[in-house]
Scaffold this motif. Structure first.
Motif, short mmCIF file in Angstrom:
data_model
loop_
_atom_site.label_atom_id
_atom_site.label_comp_id
_atom_site.label_asym_id
_atom_site.label_seq_id
_atom_site.Cartn_x
_atom_site.Cartn_y
_atom_site.Cartn_z
N LEU A 184 1.02 6.23 1.95
CA LEU A 184 0.26 6.37 3.21
C LEU A 184 0.89 7.45 4.08
CD1 LEU A 184 -0.11 2.58 4.15
CD2 LEU A 184 -1.81 4.03 3.01
N GLN A 205 0.88 -1.16 0.00
CA GLN A 205 0.00 0.00 0.00
C GLN A 205 0.92 1.22 0.00
OE1 GLN A 205 -3.45 -0.43 2.85
NE2 GLN A 205 -2.27 -2.24 3.45
N GLU A 248 -5.76 -2.14 11.97
CA GLU A 248 -6.78 -3.00 11.36
C GLU A 248 -6.26 -4.44 11.23
OE1 GLU A 248 -8.84 0.49 8.62
OE2 GLU A 248 -7.49 -0.98 7.72
N SER A 249 -4.98 -4.56 10.93
CA SER A 249 -4.43 -5.92 10.78
C SER A 249 -4.40 -6.65 12.12
CB SER A 249 -3.01 -5.85 10.21
OG SER A 249 -2.11 -5.33 11.17
N GLN A 251 -2.43 7.14 8.47
CA GLN A 251 -2.99 6.02 7.69
C GLN A 251 -2.20 4.73 7.94
OE1 GLN A 251 -2.67 8.05 3.89
NE2 GLN A 251 -4.93 8.22 3.71
N ARG A 276 -3.80 1.22 9.22
CA ARG A 276 -3.68 -0.07 8.54
C ARG A 276 -3.09 -1.13 9.49
NH1 ARG A 276 -5.99 2.92 5.71
NH2 ARG A 276 -5.81 3.23 3.44
#
Length: 412
Positions: free
Chosen positions: A397, A394, A408-409, A401, A405
Motif C-alpha cells: 500500500l 494488505q 474505511e475501517s 492507500q 484503508r
C-alpha cells in the motif's frame, strides 16, 4: 523492597482516568454553557482561613492535614485544602470583590485525615459557586445545572433531598434555648441526627406539635411545606421566611416537573451553610450536595455578599458512569530490524499518522489494545497493514492507500 502507596490514597488506572477526563469535559462544557468561569485555588491555604472564621466544625478541624511552612527561622501553619468553597470565597474577596455577581467553577482535590486508612484521604470534586445572588432563582439555577451535568453523565434518575439549615438556626434561637444548647442541638442536626429535635420540650402544645411535624414528616411536594406553614405557631413566626424560601425553590422545581424530597434529616456536613441545602443521590449513592452560605464571604473578610453553590463528588461518579473505551484505535508501526533507515522511515510514518489524528505506538510487538500493525518495505515507500485481531494483511500500500484503508475501517 516494595513500598506501598499511602493509606487512604488511590492509584488511578488508565480506565479511571478516561472516566475522570470525561466527567471533567462534561462538567466544564455544562458550566460554560450556564456562564460559569473556571478557577483554581492553591492546594495549600493558611490554617487561619479555616479556624478564625469558625467556618469548619471541630470534627472537620480535627481531620486537617496541618504543618508548618518554614520561612527561614519561622513559619506559618498551613493546611492541605479540606474544602473547595471556603478557598473560593477567599479568592473572591481577594480578587473579585468588585464584581456584583460572579459565577465560578473548579475541579480540585480535597484532603481529610481518616484514622482507619480504609476511606479516601484525598478526594476530587467539581464545584460551582454563585457569588452575589440572594434570589431563590439562583438556588434553582444551581440545582438545574447539577441535574444537567448528571444527566449528561447518564446518571439517572436522581433523587434530590431538600432541607434548610437557616430554618434550624432560627428555630433553636426562637425556642429560647441557652446558647450552649442551641450550638449542641444544631451540631447534632448538622451531623444528620434530626432526633435532636425530640429532646427539646416546647413551652406550648402548638410548639411541640410543630417540632413533631419537623421530626417525623418527609414531603415530596410544595403542598407539604404549605401544611408546615399552616401549623407554624405565632411564637415561631421568625421561622416563616425560611419555610417560604424553601417553598419558593420547591415551587420552581414543581413547575419544571422535577421531583424532590423535603427531608429535614439531610443536613449532614453543612457547617457554614445558612439557608436551603440540597443533596443529590444517584443509584443510592450521595453524589453531590450544596446550598446557600450567605455568611461565609463576610467571615473570610469580604462584604455582605450572599452566595450559594454545590459540589459533585468525582470519586463516586467515576464508579457510576458507563465504562468508556479508549479514545481511538491504536496503531503499531513495527520496527523489526533496528536499522537506522528503517527507524527513520518508521518515525516519519508515525508522525504523519499522528498528524491525521491516529494514536500510534512504535516497537517490535503489538500491545494488547492495538487495532492495526503497519510495517514498511525496505524502500520506505510501500506498507503492509495488518488487522491485529484477524491477522489479515494488505501488502504494497502507498501512504494514501494506507490512510484510505484506515479511514474505511473507522466508518465500518
Amino acid at each position: 523492597m516494595k513500598i506501598p502507596k499511602c493509606k487512604g490514597a488511590s492509584d488511578w488506572m488508565p480506565q479511571d482516568m478516561r472516566q475522570f477526563r470525561h466527567i471533567e469535559e462534561v462538567f466544564r462544557k455544562s458550566c460554560s454553557g450556564w456562564g460559569y468561569n473556571e478557577i483554581r485555588t492553591p492546594s495549600l491555604e493558611y490554617l487561619q482561613l479555616f479556624t478564625s472564621a469558625g467556618t469548619l466544625s471541630p470534627e472537620m478541624l480535627g481531620r486537617l492535614y496541618s504543618f508548618l511552612d518554614w520561612d527561614g527561622w519561622s513559619g506559618e501553619r498551613v493546611v492541605l485544602r479540606p474544602d473547595g468553597t471556603i478557598p473560593t470565597a477567599r479568592l473572591y474577596v481577594e480578587q473579585m470583590a468588585d464584581m456584583p455577581l460572579a459565577r465560578l467553577c473548579y475541579i480540585e482535590n480535597m484532603f481529610s485525615f481518616e484514622g482507619s486508612g480504609q476511606e479516601a484521604r484525598e478526594r476530587w470534586q467539581c464545584g460551582v459557586e454563585l457569588m452575589g445572588s440572594a434570589e431563590p432563582e439562583g438556588d434553582a439555577e444551581l440545582i438545574l445545572l447539577a441535574l444537567e451535568i448528571l444527566s449528561k453523565l447518564d446518571i439517572t434518575p436522581i433523587t434530590i433531598k431538600l432541607s434548610h439549615v437557616g430554618l434550624f438556626r432560627t428555630l433553636l434561637k426562637e425556642l429560647g434555648l441557652p446558647p450552649e444548647e442551641q450550638e449542641q442541638r444544631l451540631l447534632e442536626i448538622l451531623t444528620g441526627d434530626i432526633r435532636a429535635l425530640g429532646k427539646i420540650k416546647g413551652e406550648s402544645p402548638e410548639v411541640n406539635r410543630f417540632l413533631k411535624l419537623l421530626l417525623d414528616l418527609q414531603g415530596t411536594s410544595h403542598g407539604f411545606l404549605e401544611n408546615l406553614r399552616s401549623v407554624l405557631p405565632e411564637k415561631l413566626a421568625a421561622v416563616k421566611p425560611y419555610i417560604d424560601s424553601l417553598a419558593g425553590t420547591a415551587s420552581l422545581l414543581d413547575s419544571i416537573g422535577q421531583s424532590y424530597e423535603v427531608n429535614f434529616a439531610s443536613g449532614e456536613g453543612f457547617e457554614y451553610y445558612t439557608g436551603m441545602v440540597f443533596q443529590f443521590y444517584g443509584r443510592g449513592e450521595l453524589v453531590g450536595k450544596g446550598g446557600r452560605y450567605d455568611e461565609l464571604v463576610p467571615l473570610v473578610g469580604g462584604g455582605n455578599v450572599p452566595a450559594s453553590g454545590f459540589a459533585l463528588f468525582i470519586d463516586k461518579l467515576i464508579c457510576l458512569i458507563p465504562q468508556l473505551s479508549g479514545s481511538s484505535p491504536k496503531i503499531l508501526v513495527k520496527q523489526e530490524s533496528g536499522r537506522v533507515e528503517e527507524m527513520k522511515a518508521a518515525f516519519e510514518i508515525a508522525r504523519l499518522l499522528r498528524g491525521k489524528g491516529y494514536a500510534v505506538e512504535m516497537g517490535k510487538s503489538a500491545a494488547s489494545d492495538c487495532t492495526w500493525i503497519i510495517s514498511s518495505a525496505r524502500d520506505g515507500k510501500s506498507f503492509t497493514l495488518v488487522n491485529a485481531s484477524t491477522e489479515k494483511d494488505q501488502k504494497g500500500l502507498s501512504f494514501d492507500q494506507l490512510l484510505q484503508r484506515l479511514g474505511e475501517s473507522k466508518e465500518c
